[in-house]
Design a protein around this motif. Structure first.
Motif, PDB file in Angstrom:
ATOM      1  N   LEU A   1       0.864  -1.173   0.000  1.00 32.70           N
ATOM      2  CA  LEU A   1       0.000   0.000   0.000  1.00 32.70           C
ATOM      3  C   LEU A   1       0.902   1.224   0.000  1.00 32.70           C
ATOM      4  CD1 LEU A   1      -2.769   1.441   0.379  1.00 32.70           C
ATOM      5  CD2 LEU A   1      -2.397   1.210   2.850  1.00 32.70           C
ATOM      6  N   ARG A   2       0.744   2.062  -1.008  1.00 29.26           N
ATOM      7  CA  ARG A   2       1.560   3.275  -1.125  1.00 29.26           C
ATOM      8  C   ARG A   2       0.774   4.459  -0.584  1.00 29.26           C
ATOM      9  NH1 ARG A   2       2.769   6.563  -6.026  1.00 29.26           N
ATOM     10  NH2 ARG A   2       1.575   5.022  -7.205  1.00 29.26           N
ATOM     11  N   VAL A   3       1.372   5.205   0.346  1.00 30.11           N
ATOM     12  CA  VAL A   3       0.737   6.367   0.966  1.00 30.11           C
ATOM     13  C   VAL A   3       1.596   7.580   0.652  1.00 30.11           C
ATOM     14  CG1 VAL A   3      -0.173   7.377   3.091  1.00 30.11           C
ATOM     15  CG2 VAL A   3      -0.123   4.875   2.821  1.00 30.11           C
ATOM     16  N   ASN A   4       1.065   8.497  -0.158  1.00 30.68           N
ATOM     17  CA  ASN A   4       1.855   9.612  -0.660  1.00 30.68           C
ATOM     18  C   ASN A   4       1.354  10.945  -0.121  1.00 30.68           C
ATOM     19  OD1 ASN A   4       1.926  11.809  -3.175  1.00 30.68           O
ATOM     20  ND2 ASN A   4       3.859  10.745  -2.832  1.00 30.68           N
ATOM     21  N   LEU A   5       2.281  11.787   0.303  1.00 35.19           N
ATOM     22  CA  LEU A   5       1.976  13.156   0.699  1.00 35.19           C
ATOM     23  C   LEU A   5       2.523  14.105  -0.360  1.00 35.19           C
ATOM     24  CD1 LEU A   5       1.338  15.574   2.660  1.00 35.19           C
ATOM     25  CD2 LEU A   5       3.636  15.203   3.606  1.00 35.19           C
ATOM     26  N   SER A   6       1.661  14.976  -0.859  1.00 31.85           N
ATOM     27  CA  SER A   6       2.106  16.026  -1.775  1.00 31.85           C
ATOM     28  C   SER A   6       1.477  17.333  -1.341  1.00 31.85           C
ATOM     29  CB  SER A   6       1.726  15.697  -3.223  1.00 31.85           C
ATOM     30  OG  SER A   6       0.317  15.571  -3.351  1.00 31.85           O
ATOM     31  N   TRP A   7       2.153  18.429  -1.625  1.00 32.93           N
ATOM     32  CA  TRP A   7       1.603  19.734  -1.257  1.00 32.93           C
ATOM     33  C   TRP A   7       2.167  20.817  -2.154  1.00 32.93           C
ATOM     34  CZ3 TRP A   7       5.907  17.889   1.199  1.00 32.93           C
ATOM     35  CH2 TRP A   7       6.962  18.781   1.398  1.00 32.93           C
ATOM     36  N   ARG A   8       1.474  21.930  -2.158  1.00 30.45           N
ATOM     37  CA  ARG A   8       1.927  23.127  -2.858  1.00 30.45           C
ATOM     38  C   ARG A   8       1.434  24.328  -2.075  1.00 30.45           C
ATOM     39  NH1 ARG A   8      -2.685  24.857  -5.467  1.00 30.45           N
ATOM     40  NH2 ARG A   8      -4.235  23.246  -5.953  1.00 30.45           N
ATOM     41  N   MET A   9       2.084  25.451  -2.302  1.00 32.75           N
ATOM     42  CA  MET A   9       1.650  26.680  -1.657  1.00 32.75           C
ATOM     43  C   MET A   9       0.313  27.108  -2.248  1.00 32.75           C
ATOM     44  SD  MET A   9       3.978  27.254   0.549  1.00 32.75           S
ATOM     45  CE  MET A   9       3.470  28.890   1.095  1.00 32.75           C
ATOM     46  N   ARG A  10      -0.567  27.628  -1.414  1.00 36.38           N
ATOM     47  CA  ARG A  10      -1.843  28.151  -1.904  1.00 36.38           C
ATOM     48  C   ARG A  10      -1.565  29.460  -2.635  1.00 36.38           C
ATOM     49  NH1 ARG A  10      -6.475  25.922   0.549  1.00 36.38           N
ATOM     50  NH2 ARG A  10      -6.020  24.601   2.355  1.00 36.38           N
ATOM     51  N   THR A  11      -1.842  29.500  -3.939  1.00 33.20           N
ATOM     52  CA  THR A  11      -1.554  30.704  -4.716  1.00 33.20           C
ATOM     53  C   THR A  11      -2.420  31.866  -4.275  1.00 33.20           C
ATOM     54  OG1 THR A  11      -3.121  29.960  -6.409  1.00 33.20           O
ATOM     55  CG2 THR A  11      -0.807  29.400  -6.728  1.00 33.20           C
ATOM     56  N   SER A  12      -3.593  31.597  -3.718  1.00 36.19           N
ATOM     57  CA  SER A  12      -4.471  32.672  -3.266  1.00 36.19           C
ATOM     58  C   SER A  12      -3.890  33.417  -2.082  1.00 36.19           C
ATOM     59  CB  SER A  12      -5.846  32.114  -2.884  1.00 36.19           C
ATOM     60  OG  SER A  12      -5.725  31.180  -1.831  1.00 36.19           O
ATOM     61  N   ASP A  13      -2.907  32.786  -1.401  1.00 36.99           N
ATOM     62  CA  ASP A  13      -2.307  33.431  -0.244  1.00 36.99           C
ATOM     63  C   ASP A  13      -1.084  34.255  -0.609  1.00 36.99           C
ATOM     64  OD1 ASP A  13      -4.132  32.448   1.497  1.00 36.99           O
ATOM     65  OD2 ASP A  13      -2.977  30.660   2.011  1.00 36.99           O
ATOM     66  N   ILE A  14      -0.556  34.068  -1.821  1.00 35.26           N
ATOM     67  CA  ILE A  14       0.637  34.788  -2.220  1.00 35.26           C
ATOM     68  C   ILE A  14       0.255  36.241  -2.493  1.00 35.26           C
ATOM     69  CG2 ILE A  14       2.438  35.001  -3.972  1.00 35.26           C
ATOM     70  CD1 ILE A  14       2.252  31.991  -4.360  1.00 35.26           C
ATOM     71  N   GLY A  15       0.882  37.146  -1.772  1.00 30.91           N
ATOM     72  CA  GLY A  15       0.584  38.551  -1.952  1.00 30.91           C
ATOM     73  C   GLY A  15      -0.548  39.050  -1.084  1.00 30.91           C
ATOM     74  N   GLY A  16      -1.254  38.111  -0.417  1.00 31.27           N
ATOM     75  CA  GLY A  16      -2.310  38.542   0.484  1.00 31.27           C
ATOM     76  C   GLY A  16      -3.654  38.577  -0.184  1.00 31.27           C
ATOM     77  N   ARG A  17      -4.657  38.026   0.475  1.00 28.18           N
ATOM     78  CA  ARG A  17      -5.987  37.953  -0.102  1.00 28.18           C
ATOM     79  C   ARG A  17      -6.631  39.326  -0.227  1.00 28.18           C
ATOM     80  NH1 ARG A  17      -8.828  32.815   2.769  1.00 28.18           N
ATOM     81  NH2 ARG A  17      -7.580  31.197   1.786  1.00 28.18           N
ATOM     82  N   SER A  18      -6.488  40.152   0.811  1.00 27.06           N
ATOM     83  CA  SER A  18      -7.166  41.440   0.793  1.00 27.06           C
ATOM     84  C   SER A  18      -6.646  42.303  -0.339  1.00 27.06           C
ATOM     85  CB  SER A  18      -6.974  42.147   2.138  1.00 27.06           C
ATOM     86  OG  SER A  18      -5.607  42.327   2.422  1.00 27.06           O
ATOM     87  N   ARG A  19      -5.333  42.256  -0.572  1.00 25.15           N
ATOM     88  CA  ARG A  19      -4.754  43.053  -1.636  1.00 25.15           C
ATOM     89  C   ARG A  19      -5.228  42.557  -2.985  1.00 25.15           C
ATOM     90  NH1 ARG A  19       1.643  43.284  -2.086  1.00 25.15           N
ATOM     91  NH2 ARG A  19       1.302  41.223  -2.971  1.00 25.15           N
ATOM     92  N   GLN A  20      -5.331  41.229  -3.156  1.00 24.04           N
ATOM     93  CA  GLN A  20      -5.767  40.654  -4.413  1.00 24.04           C
ATOM     94  C   GLN A  20      -7.209  41.028  -4.709  1.00 24.04           C
ATOM     95  OE1 GLN A  20      -6.528  36.374  -4.716  1.00 24.04           O
ATOM     96  NE2 GLN A  20      -5.089  36.338  -6.422  1.00 24.04           N
ATOM     97  N   SER A  21      -8.090  40.933  -3.695  1.00 26.50           N
ATOM     98  CA  SER A  21      -9.491  41.262  -3.904  1.00 26.50           C
ATOM     99  C   SER A  21      -9.651  42.743  -4.232  1.00 26.50           C
ATOM    100  CB  SER A  21     -10.312  40.895  -2.666  1.00 26.50           C
ATOM    101  OG  SER A  21      -9.824  41.582  -1.524  1.00 26.50           O
TER     102      SER A  21
END
Length: 245
Positions: A46-66
């Motif tokens: 049984l292979r158990v894999n963990l993968s992840w990436r940075m949330r792009t919505s958090d880069i630069g800040g949500r309030s600034r993006q909106s």
């Protein structure tokens, strides 16, 4: 049995991976369990894999993006640029680990911290393939030898942040199980827990004769010792380190 009793020499090995199907079973709050027995996946690796990436919505800040979208609505149709890591961003190092308890009563942990990489063909029949410190697409993988399922009482797969920077809310992490037969099983760590340092992701144990995978997704603000207390493993924990790259 203490924390340090589960130390096994690290070896280079070739693993068989479960067949990846085009479909997947997603374990959620409403659908929390799946039976490996019913899909004929109680043997092999049984292979158990963990993968992840940075949330792009958090880069630069949500309030600034909106705010930018309000002033420049056509940016909504512009592809989002994923920036490289900078000093202003959190450099997250997620690790996967596994608490194990065997039917003979032995207990321990398999994880990069302390170089407890386990063993596949000898107790605990759980092996960590490596340590990904950079969020590569391949991620980190744990193999469980289900040919020895009768010797395994229970397993708890967990994820923790090694560098002690609480940033689960800045990453999109997925743990995927690839059984020897049947569809893959996915569990997303999609709940926002900005101050959490560890997360119990899933458990595997026999229930009424069936090998059951259960979604846990319980975030804690401490590390492995707190997960141990939560699930009653009873190990003795000491400070551990990784081998430097």
């Amino acid at each position: 049995m203490g924390f340090w009793d589960g130390l096994f020499p690290r070896r280079t090995a070739q693993f068989e991976s479960g067949s990846a199907s085009s479909n997947a079973i997603e374990l959620t709050k409403r659908h929390t369990t799946v039976s490996l027995s019913k899909q004929g996946a109680v043997s092999g690796n049984l292979r158990v894999n963990l993968s992840w990436r940075m949330r792009t919505s958090d880069i630069g800040g949500r309030s600034r993006q909106s705010g930018q979208l309000l002033r420049h609505p056509f940016k909504l149709f512009k592809p989002e640029v994923v920036q490289a890591h900078t000093q202003g961003m959190v450099n997250v190092d997620l690790d996967i680990g596994c608490l194990y308890e065997l039917t003979d009563g032995s207990r321990g942990v398999v994880q990069p911290l302390g170089n407890f990489f386990g063993s596949l063909n000898a107790p605990p029949y759980v092996k960590l393939s490596g340590d990904d410190r950079f969020g590569a697409p391949s991620g980190e993988t744990i193999f469980v030898n289900l040919d020895h399922a009768e010797q395994i009482k229970r397993l708890l797969v967990f994820v923790y942040i090694y560098d002690q920077t609480p940033a689960f809310d800045r990453t999109h992490a997925v743990v995927t199980l690839y059984p020897s037969n049947g569809p893959r099983i996915e569990i997303e760590l999609d709940e926002r827990a900005p101050q959490a340092r560890s997360c119990a992701v899933l458990s595997i144990e026999k229930v009424k004769g069936e090998l059951i995978v259960r979604r846990e997704v319980k975030f804690v603000y401490g590390f492995q010792a707190e997960l141990d207390r939560l699930y009653g493993w009873g190990l003795q924990w000491g400070r551990g380190y990784k081998t430097k790259v």
